[in-house]
Design a protein around this motif. Structure first.
Motif, PDB file in Angstrom:
ATOM      1  N   PRO A 186       0.831  -1.208   0.000  1.00  0.00           N
ATOM      2  CA  PRO A 186       0.000   0.000   0.000  1.00  0.00           C
ATOM      3  C   PRO A 186       0.865   1.258   0.000  1.00  0.00           C
ATOM      4  O   PRO A 186       1.932   1.289   0.606  1.00  0.00           O
ATOM      5  CB  PRO A 186      -0.802  -0.122   1.303  1.00  0.00           C
ATOM      6  N   PHE A 187       0.387   2.291  -0.672  1.00  0.00           N
ATOM      7  CA  PHE A 187       1.090   3.562  -0.710  1.00  0.00           C
ATOM      8  C   PHE A 187       0.678   4.418   0.490  1.00  0.00           C
ATOM      9  O   PHE A 187      -0.443   4.314   0.996  1.00  0.00           O
ATOM     10  CB  PHE A 187       0.775   4.327  -1.997  1.00  0.00           C
ATOM     11  N   GLN A 188       1.601   5.275   0.919  1.00  0.00           N
ATOM     12  CA  GLN A 188       1.304   6.227   1.972  1.00  0.00           C
ATOM     13  C   GLN A 188       0.400   7.330   1.425  1.00  0.00           C
ATOM     14  O   GLN A 188       0.429   7.640   0.240  1.00  0.00           O
ATOM     15  CB  GLN A 188       2.593   6.837   2.521  1.00  0.00           C
ATOM     16  N   ASN A 189      -0.362   7.938   2.316  1.00  0.00           N
ATOM     17  CA  ASN A 189      -1.310   8.945   1.864  1.00  0.00           C
ATOM     18  C   ASN A 189      -1.390  10.095   2.853  1.00  0.00           C
ATOM     19  O   ASN A 189      -1.036   9.951   4.028  1.00  0.00           O
ATOM     20  CB  ASN A 189      -2.697   8.334   1.677  1.00  0.00           C
ATOM     21  N   PHE A 190      -1.836  11.240   2.373  1.00  0.00           N
ATOM     22  CA  PHE A 190      -2.135  12.363   3.245  1.00  0.00           C
ATOM     23  C   PHE A 190      -3.424  12.061   4.003  1.00  0.00           C
ATOM     24  O   PHE A 190      -4.330  11.431   3.459  1.00  0.00           O
ATOM     25  CB  PHE A 190      -2.340  13.646   2.427  1.00  0.00           C
TER      26      PHE A 190
END
Length: 210
Positions: A186-190
Motif C-alpha cells: 500500500p502507498f502512503q497517503n495524506f
C-alpha cells in the motif's frame, strides 16, 4: 493424411492455444486492475512533486524582493530559506511511496515551508511600498496559483492512492495481490486533516500607494 497434417503443426501450438484462452480470462478477472491503479497513483504523485517544485522555484525571487524592502526582517527571511532547503532535501519518488518514514518527513518539511511562507506574507502587511511593488504582486499571484495547484494535486493523489490500496484488499484483485503481485505494498497517503493545510494568504492591492 490427417496424421501428416497434425505432424506439420507447430510443436508449441498447444501453448499458444492455452495462452489465447487464458489471457482474456486474466483480463476479465481483474489482472490489470492492480498495475493500472498503481500507475495512476504514481502519476498523481509525480504531479504533487511537480507543484511543490514549482513553489520551491518561486521562493528565491520572493525572498530577494522582500529583502529589498524589509531587509531587517532577518529571522523571517532566513526561516523561509531554511524551510525551503529542508523541503527540497527529501524527495519521495514514485518507487518509494510505500515508505512511511520518508513520506512523513517529506510531508512535515513541506508543511514547515507552508508555515514559513505564511509568516513571511504576514510580515509583508507592514510594508505598503512592498505590497505595491509590481514584481512582488506578480510573485504573490504565482504563489497563490501554485498553492491552488498543490491542493488539487494532493486531492487527486489521495483519491488515486485510495483506489490503489483498495485493489490490494478487495476481491477479486486481492487474489492477484496475494499470489501474483506479492511485492506490491500500500502507498502512503495524506490524511484528511493534513490535506487542509492553510495556503499562504495573498492580499492583492491593499495598502497600495502608501
Amino acid at each position: 493424411m490427417l496424421a501428416q497434417r497434425l505432424a506439420r503443426l507447430p510443436r508449441n501450438l498447444p501453448a499458444f492455444l492455452m495462452l489465447a484462452f487464458v489471457l482474456p480470462l486474466l483480463a476479465g478477472c481483474g489482472y490489470n486492475t492492480i498495475p493500472t491503479a498503481e500507475e495512476n497513483a504514481k502519476a498523481a504523485w509525480s504531479e504533487v512533486l511537480n507543484q511543490y517544485q514549482r513553489r520551491a522555484d518561486l521562493i528565491p525571487n520572493l525572498v530577494e524582493t522582500v529583502k529589498g524592502y524589509a531587509s531587517h526582517e532577518k529571522d523571517v527571511l532566513e526561516g523561509v530559506v531554511e524551510a525551503r532547503a529542508k523541503a527540497t532535501q527529501v524527495t519521495v519518488t514514485p518507487e518509494t511511496l510505500s515508505d512511511p518514514n520518508a513520506f512523513k518527513t517529506f510531508q512535515e518539511n513541506q508543511s514547515g515551508l507552508t508555515s514559513a511562507l505564511s509568516r513571511l506574507l504576514a510580515v509583508v502587511e507592514n510594508y505598503p511600498d512592498l505590497k505595491a511593488n509590481q514584481n512582488f504582486l506578480a510573485l504573490q499571484a504565482q504563489l497563490e496559483g501554485t498553492e491552488n495547484r498543490i491542493a488539487v494535486a494532493r486531492r487527486d493523489y489521495i483519491q488515486a492512492v485510495k483506489d490503489y490500496n483498495l485493489t490490494l484488499r478487495t476481491f477479486p484483485s486481492v487474489l492477484w495481490a496475494t499470489f501474483w503481485f506479492r511485492s506490491n505494498q500500500p502507498f502512503q497517503n495524506f490524511t484528511v486533516a493534513e490535506d487542509k493545510m492553510d495556503a499562504p494568504k495573498v492580499n492583492f492591492g491593499t495598502g497600495q500607494g502608501g
